[in-house]
Scaffold this motif. Structure first.
Motif, mmCIF file in Angstrom:
data_model
loop_
_atom_site.group_PDB
_atom_site.id
_atom_site.type_symbol
_atom_site.label_atom_id
_atom_site.label_comp_id
_atom_site.label_asym_id
_atom_site.label_seq_id
_atom_site.Cartn_x
_atom_site.Cartn_y
_atom_site.Cartn_z
ATOM 1 N N UNK A 314 44.531 66.915 57.922
ATOM 2 C CA UNK A 314 44.324 67.229 56.630
ATOM 3 C C UNK A 314 42.538 67.133 57.036
ATOM 4 N N UNK A 315 41.988 66.317 57.711
ATOM 5 C CA UNK A 315 41.036 66.400 58.263
ATOM 6 C C UNK A 315 40.135 67.454 58.868
ATOM 7 N N UNK A 316 41.379 67.786 60.013
ATOM 8 C CA UNK A 316 40.469 68.913 60.525
ATOM 9 C C UNK A 316 40.230 70.203 58.919
ATOM 10 N N UNK A 317 41.179 69.888 58.561
ATOM 11 C CA UNK A 317 40.956 71.102 57.194
ATOM 12 C C UNK A 317 40.101 70.993 56.768
ATOM 13 N N UNK A 327 35.274 60.223 61.506
ATOM 14 C CA UNK A 327 35.216 59.495 62.965
ATOM 15 C C UNK A 327 36.083 58.305 62.405
ATOM 16 N N UNK A 328 37.197 58.247 63.695
ATOM 17 C CA UNK A 328 38.338 57.576 63.224
ATOM 18 C C UNK A 328 38.419 55.636 63.869
ATOM 19 N N UNK A 329 38.821 55.118 63.201
ATOM 20 C CA UNK A 329 38.701 53.668 63.971
ATOM 21 C C UNK A 329 39.543 53.196 65.163
ATOM 22 N N UNK A 330 38.223 53.003 66.216
ATOM 23 C CA UNK A 330 38.942 52.875 67.895
ATOM 24 C C UNK A 330 40.139 51.806 67.990
ATOM 25 N N UNK A 331 41.295 52.326 68.124
ATOM 26 C CA UNK A 331 42.282 51.389 68.715
ATOM 27 C C UNK A 331 43.321 51.811 67.344
ATOM 28 N N UNK A 332 43.147 52.306 66.487
ATOM 29 C CA UNK A 332 43.825 52.486 65.362
ATOM 30 C C UNK A 332 44.067 53.997 64.764
ATOM 31 N N UNK A 333 45.870 53.481 64.495
ATOM 32 C CA UNK A 333 46.411 54.981 64.330
ATOM 33 C C UNK A 333 46.776 54.744 63.114
ATOM 34 N N UNK A 334 47.125 55.983 62.032
ATOM 35 C CA UNK A 334 48.254 55.941 60.410
ATOM 36 C C UNK A 334 49.257 57.223 60.567
ATOM 37 N N UNK A 335 50.242 56.350 60.350
ATOM 38 C CA UNK A 335 50.943 57.420 60.000
ATOM 39 C C UNK A 335 51.301 57.394 58.455
ATOM 40 N N UNK A 336 50.549 57.413 57.675
ATOM 41 C CA UNK A 336 50.470 58.645 56.906
ATOM 42 C C UNK A 336 49.734 59.858 56.033
ATOM 43 N N UNK A 337 51.150 60.456 55.724
ATOM 44 C CA UNK A 337 51.243 61.592 55.179
ATOM 45 C C UNK A 337 50.836 62.411 54.002
ATOM 46 N N UNK A 352 37.738 64.069 48.407
ATOM 47 C CA UNK A 352 38.049 62.588 49.602
ATOM 48 C C UNK A 352 38.082 61.249 48.422
ATOM 49 N N UNK A 353 38.136 61.365 47.038
ATOM 50 C CA UNK A 353 38.521 60.259 45.932
ATOM 51 C C UNK A 353 39.954 60.166 45.888
ATOM 52 N N UNK A 354 40.067 61.549 45.777
ATOM 53 C CA UNK A 354 41.383 62.115 45.465
ATOM 54 C C UNK A 354 42.654 61.442 46.504
#
Length: 374
Positions: A314-317, A327-337, A352-354
Motif C-alpha cells: 500500500x505504501x509503495x503505491x 518511514x517505519x518504526x525501527x524493530x517493528x512490523x505489522x501484519x495488517x492488510x 491517509x485519513x481513510x
C-alpha cells in the motif's frame, strides 16, 4: 448489453466511417451493428449529424477524454455497481468515438522541442530522443519530429507516433512520480504508463518482431499482428503476445514482477497465461495465480484498489503517486492488510485519513514523509 471491448471496437468503426476509411468488411460490420437494434440506429443517426459532432468536439476539448472514459470504465470494473445499461453504454460510446475523433483531428502546429538537462526535469515527463537529447513534455499541444523523420504528436498527457519508415531508432519515455501517461506506438499499440515508470521503444517497428523495454508499471493494449509478435522485457520477465491486453508491474522495490492478463493470451518467460490469471516472477521462477484483474489495473482508472494487500504494498503505491517517503518504526512490523478502493486523485491527507480508520496502524504526513506507527 455490449461489453467494454465491443464498445471500444464499435467506436473505432464510427470514427473510420466519419473519415471514409472503412474497408468493405468493416462497413458491413458497422451496418450490422446499426441494424441490430433501434437504440443503435438512433445513436448512430445522432452521431452522424455534423452539427452534433462539431459541438461535442468543442466540449471534448475542454477536458481529458481518456479520463472521462476511464471513469465510466471504473464504475463498472472496479466498483462493480451495476451492469451496462442502455443509457450508460450510449454515453460511453459517444465519449469514445467523439474523443477519438477530437484526438486525431484537432489542429496542431509544429513546435520546436525544448532541449533541457536532466536535473531540470524533476516532476515532468521526459522523452529521450534517438540522439540522446531530452524533451520535457508539457500540456502544450506540440508536433515533434525525430531525427529519423518520425512524427510524434503530444497533447495533454498523451503521446502518439505515426507509422513511418527508416532506420531503427529508439526513444525512451520517462514518467515521474505523481502522474501517469498514455502512449500510442507506431503500430497502434496503446500503452498506459504508471507513475515512476519508463518505456524504451522503437519509433517504428522493423523486421518480424516488436520489442519494447519497461521499467515500472504499464498497461498494454497490443495491436494484433500475427506476423510480428509483440514482446515486453521488464527486468527478469519477457512477455510475448500477438494482440491482447495485459498489465506488467516491475518496480525495482517490489519483491516480484506481476503480469496480469486481461484478454487474449501471453507467454511470461516459458509460462502461458489465460485471462484472469497473473504470472508472478521472482528469482527467475514464474508461478501463476488467479487474481482480481480489475483491482490490479485500478491505477489506470485513477484508483488505488487494495485486495488484502500488506502495508508495504500500500505504501509503495502512495510513495510513487504522491512523491513521498514512508518511514517505519525501527524493530517493528505489522501484519495488517487492506481491502478497499480509494480515488487516486484525492489529496494525500484524505487517503491517509481513510487508511487510519481501518485501525492497526497510524499514518501521519510530515512534509514529504509518511510516519508510520504500529
Amino acid at each position: 448489453m455490449e461489453s467494454f471491448n465491443h464498445l471500444y471496437h464499435t467506436s473505432r468503426l464510427i470514427v473510420k466511417y466519419w473519415d471514409n476509411t472503412l474497408s468493405e468488411e468493416e462497413s458491413a460490420e458497422l451496418a450490422a451493428w446499426v441494424a441490430a437494434s433501434e437504440d443503435n440506429r438512433l445513436l448512430f443517426d445522432e452521431l452522424s449529424k455534423e452539427e452534433v459532432l462539431k459541438e461535442e468536439m468543442v466540449q471534448m476539448g475542454k477536458y481529458h477524454p481518456q479520463r472521462a472514459w476511464d471513469r465510466i470504465e471504473g464504475e463498472v470494473m472496479v466498483k462493480r455497481m451495476i451492469p451496462w445499461g442502455r443509457v450508460a453504454a450510449a454515453m460511453a460510446l459517444m465519449i469514445l468515438a467523439i474523443g477519438a475523433k477530437w484526438w486525431y483531428t484537432s489542429s496542431m502546429e509544429p513546435v520546436a522541442p525544448v532541449i533541457v538537462k536532466a536535473q531540470q526535469t524533476k516532476g515532468k515527463p521526459v522523452l529521450v530522443m534517438g540522439n540522446g537529447s531530452e524533451v520535457v513534455l508539457s500540456a502544450t499541444d506540440t508536433l515533434l519530429t525525430e531525427q529519423s523523420g518520425a512524427k510524434i504528436r503530444q497533447q495533454g498527457n498523451q503521446l502518439a507516433y505515426k507509422e513511418t519508415t527508416g532506420p531503427l531508432v529508439y526513444n525512451t519515455l520517462q514518467i515521474p512520480r505523481g502522474m501517469d501517461y498514455r502512449l500510442t506506438l507506431s503500430d497502434g499499440t496503446e500503452v498506459w504508463l504508471n507513475a515512476e515508470s519508463s518505456l524504451r521503444f522503437p519509433v517504428h517497428f522493423t523486421g518480424n518482431s516488436r520489442q519494447v523495454y519497461l521499467t515500472g508499471e504499464a498497461y498494454f493494449a497490443v495491436a494484433a499482428d500475427a506476423a510480428k509478435p509483440f514482446s515486453v522485457t521488464a527486468g527478469q520477465v519477457a512477455v510475448t503476445v500477438l494482440g491482447t491486453e495485459f498489465n506488467i508491474m516491475a518496480y525495482e522495490n517490489e519483491l516480484a514482477v506481476q503480469t496480469a492478463l486481461v484478454s487474449g493470451s501471453v507467454r511470461v518467460n516459458a509460462t502461458v497465461l489465460q485471462p484472469g490469471w497473473v504470472g508472478i516472477t521472482s528469482n527467475g521462477n514464474t508461478t501463476t495465480q488467479q487474481m482480481d484483474i480489475a483491482a490490479l489495473t485500478g491505477w489506470k482508472r485513477g484508483m488505488f484498489v487494495f485486495r488484502n494487500d500488506d502495508i508495504t504494498t500500500v505504501l509503495h503505491q502512495l510513495e510513487r503517486w504522491y512523491d513521498v517517503t514512508a518511514v517505519y518504526p525501527k524493530g517493528k512490523t505489522s501484519s495488517q492488510h487492506f481491502t478497499g478502493a480509494i480515488q487516486r486523485y484525492d489529496n494525500i491527507e484524505k487517503v491517509l485519513e481513510l487508511l487510519n480508520q481501518t485501525g492497526g496502524a497510524n499514518f501521519k504526513l510530515n512534509g514529504r514523509q509518511i510516519n508510520v506507527a504500529f
